[in-house]
Design an enzyme around this catalytic site. Sequence first.
Site, mmCIF file in Angstrom:
data_model
loop_
_atom_site.group_PDB
_atom_site.id
_atom_site.type_symbol
_atom_site.label_atom_id
_atom_site.label_comp_id
_atom_site.label_asym_id
_atom_site.label_seq_id
_atom_site.Cartn_x
_atom_site.Cartn_y
_atom_site.Cartn_z
ATOM 1 N N GLU A 1 -12.780 1.344 12.843
ATOM 2 C CA GLU A 1 -13.948 1.130 12.380
ATOM 3 C C GLU A 1 -14.570 -0.427 12.788
ATOM 4 N N SER B 1 -9.777 0.183 1.275
ATOM 5 C CA SER B 1 -9.938 0.983 2.534
ATOM 6 C C SER B 1 -11.253 1.809 2.649
ATOM 7 N N GLY C 1 0.745 -1.239 -0.199
ATOM 8 C CA GLY C 1 0.186 -0.023 -0.033
ATOM 9 C C GLY C 1 0.727 1.366 0.024
ATOM 10 N N LEU D 1 -0.089 -2.092 4.974
ATOM 11 C CA LEU D 1 -1.107 -1.096 4.640
ATOM 12 C C LEU D 1 -1.986 -1.275 3.582
ATOM 13 N N THR E 1 1.457 3.318 -2.320
ATOM 14 C CA THR E 1 0.713 4.148 -3.272
ATOM 15 C C THR E 1 -0.231 5.169 -2.577
ATOM 16 N N TYR F 1 -16.428 -3.836 5.387
ATOM 17 C CA TYR F 1 -14.907 -3.179 5.723
ATOM 18 C C TYR F 1 -14.424 -3.584 7.273
ATOM 19 N N SER G 1 -8.188 -0.932 12.208
ATOM 20 C CA SER G 1 -9.052 0.413 12.303
ATOM 21 C C SER G 1 -9.821 0.470 13.362
ATOM 22 N N ARG H 1 -4.882 12.594 1.328
ATOM 23 C CA ARG H 1 -6.154 11.506 1.298
ATOM 24 C C ARG H 1 -7.004 11.480 0.127
ATOM 25 N N GLN I 1 -2.448 6.866 0.866
ATOM 26 C CA GLN I 1 -1.926 8.048 1.763
ATOM 27 C C GLN I 1 -0.993 7.662 2.815
ATOM 28 N N ASP I 2 -1.382 6.633 3.765
ATOM 29 C CA ASP I 2 -0.241 6.394 4.709
ATOM 30 C C ASP I 2 1.167 5.839 4.303
HETATM 31 P P1 NAP Z 1 -5.471 4.250 0.858
HETATM 32 O O1 NAP Z 1 -5.004 5.677 0.669
HETATM 33 O O2 NAP Z 1 -6.879 3.683 0.387
HETATM 34 O O3 NAP Z 1 -4.382 3.148 0.476
HETATM 35 C C1 NAP Z 1 -4.671 1.813 0.238
HETATM 36 C C2 NAP Z 1 -3.371 1.212 -0.398
HETATM 37 O O4 NAP Z 1 -3.713 -0.162 -0.552
HETATM 38 C C3 NAP Z 1 -3.179 1.719 -1.763
HETATM 39 O O5 NAP Z 1 -1.807 1.651 -2.140
HETATM 40 C C4 NAP Z 1 -3.649 0.401 -2.702
HETATM 41 O O6 NAP Z 1 -2.883 0.412 -3.838
HETATM 42 C C5 NAP Z 1 -3.251 -0.687 -1.879
HETATM 43 N N1 NAP Z 1 -4.174 -1.850 -2.073
HETATM 44 C C6 NAP Z 1 -5.433 -2.107 -2.279
HETATM 45 N N2 NAP Z 1 -5.997 -3.294 -2.773
HETATM 46 C C7 NAP Z 1 -4.650 -4.086 -2.680
HETATM 47 C C8 NAP Z 1 -4.302 -5.363 -3.159
HETATM 48 N N3 NAP Z 1 -4.846 -6.378 -3.537
HETATM 49 N N4 NAP Z 1 -2.837 -5.615 -3.034
HETATM 50 C C9 NAP Z 1 -1.857 -4.691 -2.696
HETATM 51 N N5 NAP Z 1 -2.318 -3.536 -2.155
HETATM 52 C C10 NAP Z 1 -3.554 -2.983 -2.373
HETATM 53 O O7 NAP Z 1 -5.460 3.751 2.431
HETATM 54 P P2 NAP Z 1 -4.841 4.548 3.617
HETATM 55 O O8 NAP Z 1 -5.680 5.858 4.193
HETATM 56 O O9 NAP Z 1 -3.456 4.847 3.333
HETATM 57 O O10 NAP Z 1 -4.703 3.594 4.934
HETATM 58 C C11 NAP Z 1 -3.623 2.757 4.774
HETATM 59 C C12 NAP Z 1 -4.066 1.370 5.823
HETATM 60 O O11 NAP Z 1 -4.813 1.842 6.905
HETATM 61 C C13 NAP Z 1 -5.458 0.554 5.252
HETATM 62 O O12 NAP Z 1 -5.261 -0.876 5.202
HETATM 63 C C14 NAP Z 1 -6.636 1.178 5.738
HETATM 64 O O13 NAP Z 1 -7.492 0.319 5.700
HETATM 65 C C15 NAP Z 1 -5.932 1.565 6.989
HETATM 66 N N6 NAP Z 1 -6.594 2.571 7.860
HETATM 67 C C16 NAP Z 1 -6.777 3.685 7.575
HETATM 68 C C17 NAP Z 1 -7.068 4.587 8.390
HETATM 69 C C18 NAP Z 1 -7.445 6.247 7.765
HETATM 70 O O14 NAP Z 1 -7.978 7.030 8.681
HETATM 71 N N7 NAP Z 1 -6.719 6.503 6.976
HETATM 72 C C19 NAP Z 1 -7.546 4.355 9.539
HETATM 73 C C20 NAP Z 1 -7.333 3.036 9.915
HETATM 74 C C21 NAP Z 1 -6.840 1.898 9.248
HETATM 75 P P3 NAP Z 1 -3.540 1.204 -5.322
HETATM 76 O O15 NAP Z 1 -2.987 2.453 -5.084
HETATM 77 O O16 NAP Z 1 -3.125 0.208 -6.524
HETATM 78 O O17 NAP Z 1 -5.156 1.137 -5.133
HETATM 79 O O1 G4F Z 2 -14.398 9.814 5.537
HETATM 80 P P1 G4F Z 2 -15.219 8.556 5.692
HETATM 81 O O2 G4F Z 2 -15.503 8.033 4.349
HETATM 82 O O3 G4F Z 2 -14.442 7.694 6.487
HETATM 83 P P2 G4F Z 2 -14.818 6.431 7.526
HETATM 84 O O4 G4F Z 2 -15.893 5.719 6.866
HETATM 85 O O5 G4F Z 2 -14.894 6.784 8.889
HETATM 86 O O6 G4F Z 2 -13.481 5.441 7.147
HETATM 87 C C1 G4F Z 2 -12.117 5.670 7.546
HETATM 88 O O7 G4F Z 2 -11.885 5.646 8.587
HETATM 89 C C2 G4F Z 2 -11.641 4.406 9.308
HETATM 90 C C3 G4F Z 2 -11.289 4.517 10.587
HETATM 91 O O8 G4F Z 2 -12.150 4.664 11.293
HETATM 92 C C4 G4F Z 2 -10.647 3.635 8.106
HETATM 93 F F1 G4F Z 2 -10.362 2.386 8.804
HETATM 94 C C5 G4F Z 2 -11.037 3.483 6.968
HETATM 95 O O9 G4F Z 2 -10.208 3.054 5.883
HETATM 96 C C6 G4F Z 2 -11.519 4.976 6.205
HETATM 97 O O10 G4F Z 2 -10.148 5.477 6.404
HETATM 98 O O11 G4F Z 2 -16.470 9.136 6.274
HETATM 99 C C7 G4F Z 2 -16.547 9.509 7.727
HETATM 100 C C8 G4F Z 2 -17.894 9.890 8.096
HETATM 101 C C9 G4F Z 2 -18.804 8.950 7.827
HETATM 102 O O12 G4F Z 2 -19.631 8.636 9.216
HETATM 103 C C10 G4F Z 2 -19.857 9.166 6.810
HETATM 104 O O13 G4F Z 2 -21.386 8.703 6.839
HETATM 105 O O14 G4F Z 2 -18.337 10.842 7.053
HETATM 106 C C11 G4F Z 2 -19.713 10.575 6.817
HETATM 107 N N1 G4F Z 2 -20.051 11.279 5.452
HETATM 108 C C12 G4F Z 2 -20.972 12.341 5.523
HETATM 109 N N2 G4F Z 2 -21.046 12.645 4.191
HETATM 110 C C13 G4F Z 2 -19.430 11.063 4.477
HETATM 111 C C14 G4F Z 2 -20.180 11.932 3.388
HETATM 112 N N3 G4F Z 2 -18.420 9.897 4.108
HETATM 113 C C15 G4F Z 2 -18.003 10.224 2.806
HETATM 114 N N4 G4F Z 2 -16.949 9.390 2.284
HETATM 115 N N5 G4F Z 2 -18.630 10.901 1.745
HETATM 116 C C16 G4F Z 2 -19.604 11.758 2.077
HETATM 117 O O15 G4F Z 2 -20.196 12.602 1.395
#
Ligand code: NAP
Ligand code: G4F
Length: 326
Positions: A128, A85, A11, A81, A13, A150, A126, A185, A15-16
């Site tokens: 979540e 997601s 992962g 990562l 490519t 998810y 997560s 993001r 954000q994290d």
């Molecule tokens: P992100 O921006 O959606 O990045 C996801 C990464 O996973 C991308 O590089 C994507 O590659 C890669 N990927 C998707 N499917 C894959 C597969 N089959 N094999 C290998 N790589 C694959 O997510 P992020 O926000 O950086 O989050 C990083 C990790 O933390 C994720 O596991 C997410 O679920 C978890 N997480 C995120 C948050 C948050 O708030 N950001 C919170 C808790 C946990 P491509 O570029 O090719 O699509």
């Molecule tokens: O930004 P969201 O899509 O993030 P969500 O669903 O909290 O998930 C993110 O955080 C998780 C950690 O708790 C990660 F594991 C997961 O990979 C991801 O990074 O939505 C946040 C909130 C939700 O309650 C959603 O219902 O925003 C609310 N929302 C309201 N309007 C919206 C919208 N979300 C999105 N994406 N788009 C809207 O228009």
Amino acid sequence: MSGRRRALITGITGQDGSYLADLLTDKGYEVFGTVRRSSSENSERINHLHGRVQLLQADLLDQASLTMALQESRPHEVYNLGAQSFVPTSWSQPVLTAEFTGVGVTRLLEAIRTVDPGIRFYQASSSEMFGKVREVPQTELTPFYPRSPYGVAKAYGHFITVNYRESYGLYAASGILFNHESPRRGLEFVTRKISDAVARIKLGLATELRLGNMDAERDWGFAGDYVEAMWLMLQQPEPSDYVIATGETHSVREFVDLAFAHAGLDPERHVVTDPAFLRPAEVDQLIGDSSRARAELGWVPRTSFTELVEMMVDADLARLASAARV
Ligand code: NAP
Ligand code: G4F
């Protein structure tokens, strides 16, 4: 192989992955990242690291590709990562989400067992998983009640990480990270959707922003701060699981108000509620207690909520203004 420490990031490519690659290259690591085969390049977030990270083709769906990536990079640390997601997509593609986000973790752990069981493994769990929360705030001991495919897949990934630690003695740690955001993001997540829309409206490129549930509350931090916690988790004498959060919760509405105010705009004139963005099951409120990480890892979030919102709006304004000039 050089004598430097080596890390492999799935992962990279995302954000994290991009912030973690910045951190590890700055620390002197040799950094490898897995990328999926694609018909067009998807390396926007890591272009600035060209020549400083090595990319290997591998997919969490493909066991052999993971084993080969480990054999080629021989890492000391693996950060998993990679995932599907985006929560809404997990309802339209639940099986694929389970394969990437859930079973993919087992594939990587099996590859580690085969290639080098001494590798230190980080799993991106997560908040979540807490879903319909059982207590407030959420800690490492709060039971999970996921509300999306998810969240269910992440709970599987979390428990298989704990299980491989306990079954095979692997150094496997799981970071239960609450939402973290940044100018990198994805545009579909609510924070970036808002900052991008604010910038477009300010520059006259758009007039409205359509959102779903504005009352949802999240514990939002800055991704750059959170990747430091990932690294710290793999530097401990014993592997464990940690909640990483700011300890503050804010509604989507508060994010909107701050973002529009920062650009001198009135949200009442632009924001429209659209049921198309409501979810089949919502996570109403998340707020984490990261006391354990603060005490044992010495980790603290450094970026406030207001700083985060303003950073994201400023970055989108700069990006779109420069694109408009070109
Ligand atoms: P992100 O921006 O959606 O990045 C996801 C990464 O996973 C991308 O590089 C994507 O590659 C890669 N990927 C998707 N499917 C894959 C597969 N089959 N094999 C290998 N790589 C694959 O997510 P992020 O926000 O950086 O989050 C990083 C990790 O933390 C994720 O596991 C997410 O679920 C978890 N997480 C995120 C948050 C948050 O708030 N950001 C919170 C808790 C946990 P491509 O570029 O090719 O699509
Ligand atoms: O930004 P969201 O899509 O993030 P969500 O669903 O909290 O998930 C993110 O955080 C998780 C950690 O708790 C990660 F594991 C997961 O990979 C991801 O990074 O939505 C946040 C909130 C939700 O309650 C959603 O219902 O925003 C609310 N929302 C309201 N309007 C919206 C919208 N979300 C999105 N994406 N788009 C809207 O228009």
